[in-house]
Design an enzyme around this catalytic site. Sequence first.
Site, PDB file in Angstrom:
ATOM      1  N   HIS A  56       0.833  -1.207   0.000  1.00 43.36           N
ATOM      2  CA  HIS A  56       0.000   0.000   0.000  1.00 43.36           C
ATOM      3  C   HIS A  56       0.864   1.251   0.000  1.00 43.36           C
ATOM      4  CE1 HIS A  56       0.262   1.064   4.342  1.00 43.36           C
ATOM      5  NE2 HIS A  56       0.278  -0.230   4.543  1.00 43.36           N
TER       6      HIS A  56
ATOM      7  N   GLU B  62      -4.864   1.958   2.529  1.00 45.92           N
ATOM      8  CA  GLU B  62      -5.017   0.753   3.348  1.00 45.92           C
ATOM      9  C   GLU B  62      -5.344   1.142   4.779  1.00 45.92           C
ATOM     10  OE1 GLU B  62      -3.655  -2.443   6.124  1.00 45.92           O
ATOM     11  OE2 GLU B  62      -2.873  -0.431   5.916  1.00 45.92           O
TER      12      GLU B  62
END
Lengths: 465, 465
Positions: free
Chosen positions: B274, B320
């Site tokens: 991420h 995320e």
Amino acid sequence: MTEPPRPPESVPATPAPAVPAVLVQTAQQLRDAALAGTGAFDLVRSLTTEVGPRLAGSPGDAAAVRWGAETMRALGFANVRAEPVKVPHWKRGAETGEILTPYPQAVVLSALGGSPATPVAGLEGAVLEVESLAAMEALAKEAVAGKIVFYSPKMQRANDGSGYGAVVRIRGEGVIKAAEKGAIAVLIRSVSTANNRLPHTGSARTLAGLPPIPCAALSVPDADLLQRQIASGQPLRFRLRLDTQLLPDGDSANVIGEVPGREKPDEVVLLGCHLDSWELGAGAEDDAAGCAVVLETGRRLLALKERPRRTVRVVLFANEEFGLSGARAYAEAHGAEIAKHSLAAESDLGSGRILRFSSRVRAEALPWIEGLSGLLQPLGVERRGNDARGGADLMPLAAAGVPLADLDPDATKYFDVHHSANDTLDKVDAKGLDQAVAAHLVLALLAAEAPMAFGPVDPPERSRR
Amino acid sequence: MTEPPRPPESVPATPAPAVPAVLVQTAQQLRDAALAGTGAFDLVRSLTTEVGPRLAGSPGDAAAVRWGAETMRALGFANVRAEPVKVPHWKRGAETGEILTPYPQAVVLSALGGSPATPVAGLEGAVLEVESLAAMEALAKEAVAGKIVFYSPKMQRANDGSGYGAVVRIRGEGVIKAAEKGAIAVLIRSVSTANNRLPHTGSARTLAGLPPIPCAALSVPDADLLQRQIASGQPLRFRLRLDTQLLPDGDSANVIGEVPGREKPDEVVLLGCHLDSWELGAGAEDDAAGCAVVLETGRRLLALKERPRRTVRVVLFANEEFGLSGARAYAEAHGAEIAKHSLAAESDLGSGRILRFSSRVRAEALPWIEGLSGLLQPLGVERRGNDARGGADLMPLAAAGVPLADLDPDATKYFDVHHSANDTLDKVDAKGLDQAVAAHLVLALLAAEAPMAFGPVDPPERSRR
């Protein structure tokens, strides 16, 4: 304050008597009982829990003075008093730093002690990285004028803390030198061995006074970031905002308590530490640890059936961090009895085990000191030379020829937390404190019982941490 | 999104062909060349130096998306694109906490992600220490109502990061449960294995939405301080000020690039990480490290003379940290081709060496996976079971039956810095990254070359870090 005494070498070496067996036994008992566990850690816990940060002149400082006197009374010290000390009162407010170009990022920094404030809107300029004081001296005025100087050298880790002296001069002289060449502000890499995102402050106050331009310490990772952005070859512009205040002088105190001597109560073995702390942390290692060691040492001497011959005086000095006001006030208040100070030692390098012992006594006393050192050996304390320098608060006493002892702790981790928010109870080595109390008991007892005078001695050179 | 597949056990076990010698040789060459040194650390350096913090919706997040696409193009990826993702945009302002009684001290804390602001003057109350979620459940409403709840349990260190799961639920559920019983705010001990004076934030956002009351993480030493003051038996009163803002949703993107497959370009081996980070630090370990591993793996596959059969797709997921928006957007945008995802893996546990390999594939593919595992063994990677769970961004894919692989790094130190200001480049293990690239090369190559399908598979249970 007294005439400079002759150097130890010139004193005829008449051997001192060996340490009597009964005294050796007492010292061993004190030492070994301390090794088994002391109340030193609980004293650090108490000061950090009930007081915490205690910068000179702040409410925490006043609370610490109360704590010191109450604690000494509770421990049974005699002649407990708070001797007034005027202290400068500097205060930190909001502080921010940001890289504007080439790659904008906020950084973590803290004003150095004494730094003036920036304008409210901040102060903006191009950053000039400088790798050392020598490099600054070599720079032309035109290269520095109008810039924000960034001193980038790194501190090296060592168990004697020797990496500190190598870079800490930047905090004082470095700011002055940059200002002299027209710099508008100074940033330094935090003087630290850790790489935590926490700035390490410290006094930028110099003998010449307060720093003339705003100055701040970057956390180590932020200093790295500045260096990486500068290494891209693009100009680095920076904005600094420091909201600091210099308030009217405040009132603090040296807190003093004694184990009165049984035969020579007017002769003093001084065990010192400092009660104040930087306000970013709780001052656990710097210097609640040192205070706990000397307080616990005093408590254990007070519990002896027969008190030592000379007085053991525990001094919790005011304001070591921001100008040594307590040290000066003590020397002034006690000017008349300085010659009665048999020996002085200060504990101010954290909670590590004592690794080394240095003395500064006249030659006649060296055999006694060797006896003392023999009692330290089972603690793993190495005997060093007769060139002790004393702690910062002992400078006026040292300059007056008072004999000194240094019990140097393992400082390997000390500068990980020193002067930063990370200086909290959890960093303190309880076992290290116990061993340090054991060593201080040996030192204090043998110094207080010595049959000869240790001084006067030749003062150490001025330079010190 | 697809029908839940049959569990692997029920698939007839027809042995897969052994890994061909020429493929073994290529994998070994890729692996060993990576071990000798890669550009992964330089990628972390670049992202942390040129972008730094990148919380969803912030200017740093937008800069990171540009960085991701530019970097992928510079590394030679094909089909580079930024697929739009709407993200929540929460913003931290000033935040302070202070113990008012019994011993006044300021503490260091940070709002949990999503926390509402307190009133401007702050919110004041008595503190109730609670040792676990179970303890909160056992408390009567009257015991909690009107109080500031302080969750105090400590995280344990482990090389698989398993201590995290044991306490992190407090960040979500703990806040809800306290609010349900009328608490006015929640403090938690930072979910961390370190004792630095830095709070570790994290999302308090739950499936049910944003946390209903102000909530903040105390640094570990400050949590200790609260516990010590509470242990004195005196009531602890606390004042909390959090200036947070929930802004209109922002625009971010999943940044995607590919190593197009030479034979089956529509079948995808997904390597994820991420791109966003918490904004207290630079997101070096979490998750620039993971992005560097998958980007460097892709770069090295692109340099092969003969590209792998299937497409290797590198996905730098958006957001995320604060609600998995990127994961959901990816699953929506790629719903039609989810069944074409041969295998997915996410790198999101820091820069340590890979210690363990788990798979989640159908039984027919297990012999091939064993061949793959044999190639990981010289890296010191232990073969674990066929029960991989995938990273957080893979949840929607995993739920749809996409086969998974977990290459779990040594997370011993990861939670020292995770979600804190300390998550900076200097904490990153360059050699660990190289080894992780070596392991990901073996995984990606063998997954992309496999002669059989790995799935579909039975999804893992929902519970995950």
